[in-house]
Design a protein around this motif. Sequence first.
Motif, mmCIF file in Angstrom:
data_model
loop_
_atom_site.group_PDB
_atom_site.id
_atom_site.type_symbol
_atom_site.label_atom_id
_atom_site.label_comp_id
_atom_site.label_asym_id
_atom_site.label_seq_id
_atom_site.Cartn_x
_atom_site.Cartn_y
_atom_site.Cartn_z
ATOM 1 N N GLN A 1 0.804 -1.204 0.129
ATOM 2 C CA GLN A 1 0.016 0.004 -0.191
ATOM 3 C C GLN A 1 0.938 1.337 0.114
ATOM 4 O O GLN A 1 2.004 1.404 0.624
ATOM 5 N N GLN A 2 0.317 2.198 -0.485
ATOM 6 C CA GLN A 2 1.116 3.749 -0.571
ATOM 7 C C GLN A 2 0.282 4.684 0.361
ATOM 8 O O GLN A 2 -0.879 4.822 0.201
ATOM 9 N N VAL A 3 0.875 5.366 1.086
ATOM 10 C CA VAL A 3 0.264 6.661 1.755
ATOM 11 C C VAL A 3 1.262 7.838 0.973
ATOM 12 O O VAL A 3 2.357 7.861 1.217
ATOM 13 N N THR A 4 0.331 8.821 0.805
ATOM 14 C CA THR A 4 0.830 9.996 0.100
ATOM 15 C C THR A 4 0.405 11.117 0.768
ATOM 16 O O THR A 4 -0.562 11.103 1.392
ATOM 17 N N VAL A 5 1.138 12.284 1.124
ATOM 18 C CA VAL A 5 0.694 13.179 1.796
ATOM 19 C C VAL A 5 -0.384 14.052 0.946
ATOM 20 O O VAL A 5 -1.659 14.684 1.432
ATOM 21 N N LYS A 6 -0.374 14.024 -0.464
ATOM 22 C CA LYS A 6 -1.383 14.595 -1.254
ATOM 23 C C LYS A 6 -2.663 13.807 -1.168
ATOM 24 O O LYS A 6 -3.665 14.504 -0.948
ATOM 25 N N GLY A 7 -2.663 12.569 -0.974
ATOM 26 C CA GLY A 7 -3.895 11.889 -0.866
ATOM 27 C C GLY A 7 -4.624 11.430 0.471
ATOM 28 O O GLY A 7 -5.863 11.290 0.470
ATOM 29 N N ASP A 8 -3.784 11.797 1.271
ATOM 30 C CA ASP A 8 -4.094 10.794 2.701
ATOM 31 C C ASP A 8 -4.005 12.014 3.725
ATOM 32 O O ASP A 8 -4.223 11.682 4.957
ATOM 33 N N TRP A 9 -3.600 13.292 3.603
ATOM 34 C CA TRP A 9 -3.564 14.199 4.669
ATOM 35 C C TRP A 9 -4.786 14.662 5.271
ATOM 36 O O TRP A 9 -5.171 14.676 6.462
ATOM 37 N N SER A 10 -5.922 14.517 4.537
ATOM 38 C CA SER A 10 -7.310 15.097 4.910
ATOM 39 C C SER A 10 -8.171 14.374 4.055
ATOM 40 O O SER A 10 -7.885 14.173 2.906
#
Length: 249
Positions: free
Chosen positions: A192-201
């Motif tokens: 899985q990928q966690v990105t600042v763009k997609g998962d910050w809020s």
Amino acid sequence: MHDDHPQQPRRSSIVRIILVRLTLALVLGLAVVSGLVWGGFLDIPNRFNPFTPLRIADDVNWLTRWKLSRLERREEQCLAVLDGAPLSHTAVPDRDSGDGCGLSNAVEVSRSSVGFNRSFTATCPLTVAWALFERHALLPAAREHLGQEVVRVTHFGTYACRNINHRAGGRRSEHATANAIDIAGFVLADGQQVTVKGDWSGGDGRREAFLRALRDGACRFFDVVLSPDYNEAHHDHFHFDMGSYRACR
């Protein structure tokens, strides 16, 4: 009739004398303890000893930040700290472009206890701060909030000869001397990928908590930490640097 007011200055003088004596006693006591520690007569753990070098593996305490700041003026000691870290690196020759850009006391990092989307060049103090952040903030936060390990970090780079926010004028960015790194996302052990763009809020609560724990944890080691809460320019990455300012946004 007696006037009691003259008593007040006397009491103030006595209080001042007491405070001065207490301060002198404290300074003298610290000097004695420091001398005993420096001379090797008093054995205290490395993490509580201000005279021993920083170690990445030591628990973080109030001395960690102070020891980290000293590395900016101690190139050989900084490289020695990196030699004790789980981080593959090679020294990079100094380079001065003459326009506020260049490299000094820098290393090229290929990987650490996690992988990277590509190698990067960074100042030694920034690299040490990253190693501390990785061990004491990134990896623990992944286990706590996501229940697994981070195996790869995606970054936007470190060195770029430019001004702040790519403006035509103004101050040089810390990127101009490879003293900053922009982090975009993370790959977990299960892919899985966690990105600042997609998962910050607006997304998965666990991922949001993970990213906010990283932002807050980074502030313990880097001088400037900027997240999407700072401005639109950082909507897709964290900015970490070891410059002359302090900010945690």
